[in-house]
Scaffold this active site. Structure first.
Site, short mmCIF file in Angstrom:
data_model
loop_
_atom_site.label_atom_id
_atom_site.label_comp_id
_atom_site.label_asym_id
_atom_site.label_seq_id
_atom_site.Cartn_x
_atom_site.Cartn_y
_atom_site.Cartn_z
N ASP A 48 0.84 -1.21 0.00
CA ASP A 48 0.00 0.00 0.00
C ASP A 48 0.87 1.26 0.00
OD1 ASP A 48 0.88 -0.08 2.60
OD2 ASP A 48 -1.10 0.09 3.51
N ASP A 108 -1.32 -6.38 -0.40
CA ASP A 108 -1.35 -5.69 0.89
C ASP A 108 -2.74 -5.10 1.14
OD1 ASP A 108 -0.14 -4.73 3.16
OD2 ASP A 108 0.93 -3.09 2.17
N LYS A 151 -1.23 -9.58 2.97
CA LYS A 151 -0.55 -9.07 4.16
C LYS A 151 -1.48 -8.09 4.86
CE LYS A 151 2.85 -5.76 4.02
NZ LYS A 151 2.27 -4.71 4.88
N GLU A 198 -1.65 -5.40 8.52
CA GLU A 198 -0.87 -4.77 9.59
C GLU A 198 -1.51 -4.98 10.96
OE1 GLU A 198 -0.11 -0.61 8.85
OE2 GLU A 198 0.79 -1.01 6.90
N GLU A 226 8.98 -3.97 10.75
CA GLU A 226 9.36 -2.69 10.14
C GLU A 226 9.86 -1.72 11.21
OE1 GLU A 226 6.63 -1.00 7.32
OE2 GLU A 226 7.73 0.90 7.27
O1 KIV Z 1 3.31 -1.25 1.65
C1 KIV Z 1 4.49 -1.62 1.71
O2 KIV Z 1 5.28 -1.40 0.79
C2 KIV Z 1 4.91 -2.34 2.90
C3 KIV Z 1 6.36 -2.60 3.08
C4 KIV Z 1 7.07 -1.35 3.43
C5 KIV Z 1 6.62 -3.69 4.03
O3 KIV Z 1 4.11 -2.67 3.71
#
Ligand code: KIV
Length: 262
Positions: free
Chosen positions: A42, A81, A110, A112, A179
């Site tokens: 994202d 993401d 993914k 968070e 991160e």
């Molecule tokens: O959105 C993204 O690029 C990420 C990475 C920084 C891990 O979540």
């Protein structure tokens, strides 16, 4: 690379490489490299759309870019993401989001954070979708964190980082992004987990690394975190190419009658 290779590589202590990617042509370049996996992150809200944070990324944007990347890199493991709040409005809504990413060509998703996500992660994994966790600095919570700041600097927060990593592993995550945390904290988490950790600003001891396309290729000028290594002066190289084109046209050197004309 498929989902089973993540564990194999981790057990054999081979580092795992992940790069973000957002479009078809860039995906073709990644497809021609040895990089293990692609994250359609994202971060696209920032590096592709010019926003100050990842918060404006929408499911629509993310799904379109995931599909473009999937067309360009058919041989790579692609992680989509889930954007801001797209998995926080109830199980049905979250599962519809997940479905859209998988139909677009992602092989995993993914998300968070830990608190409030564990039941969802279990449900997604039980539905046959691999899930990558993401803890430490979680950019979707930037306003709660008071900025893009290093996390887990002190013992109590480091203990909590480890606890969250273990909870994500127990919920079924196949890998966890760490991160912007101190190297020692990332090392301690990595040593306690059975699943690989993928670091960004988390030092050398994670099981693998992820880096943002525009950062590593020197294309993003707005902000350069300390943890970024620039492998190309992409901005300057493209600027030079554009100025060369401009000069050629104005000097009437391009198009050349023999080479470029019908
Ligand atoms: O959105 C993204 O690029 C990420 C990475 C920084 C891990 O979540």
């Amino acid at each position: 690379m498929n989902i089973l290779d993540w564990q194999t590589k981790h057990q054999q202590q081979q580092k795992i490489t992940v790069v973000t990617c957002y479009d078809y042509c860039s995906a073709q370049i990644v497809a021609s490299t040895k990089i293990d996996a692609i994250l359609v992150g994202d971060t696209l809200a920032m590096v592709m759309y010019g926003h100050a944070t990842t918060i404006p990324a929408t499911v629509e944007m993310m799904v379109l870019h995931t599909a473009a990347v999937a067309r360009g890199a058919k041989n790579k493991f692609i992680i989509g993401d889930l954007p801001f709040l797209s998995y926080r409005q109830g199980l049905t809504q979250a599962m519809q989001t997940v479905q859209r990413f998988m139909v677009a060509g992602a092989q995993a998703i993914k998300l968070e954070g830990t608190v409030g996500n564990l039941e969802l992660i279990k449900h997604v994994v039980a539905s046959g979708v691999p899930v990558m966790g993401h803890i430490g600095m979680t950019p979707q919570s930037v306003h709660q964190l008071g900025g893009f700041k290093v996390q887990a600097k002190h013992k109590k927060a480091q203990d909590q980082l480890l606890q969250h990593a273990l909870q994500l592993q127990d919920a079924g995550c196949f890998a966890i992004v760490l991160e912007c945390v101190p190297s020692d904290a990332a090392k301690a988490v990595t040593e306690k987990l059975d699943v690989p950790t993928i670091g960004i600003g988390a030092g050398p001891d994670t099981s693998g690394q992820v880096i943002v396309w525009h950062d590593m290729l020197g294309l993003y000028k707005d902000f350069k975190p300390k943890f970024v290594k620039k492998y190309l002066n992409g901005f300057e190289l493209m600027q030079q190419a554009l100025n060369d084109y401009d000069a050629d046209v104005k000097a009437k050197v391009f198009p050349n009658v023999e080479e470029h004309c019908y």
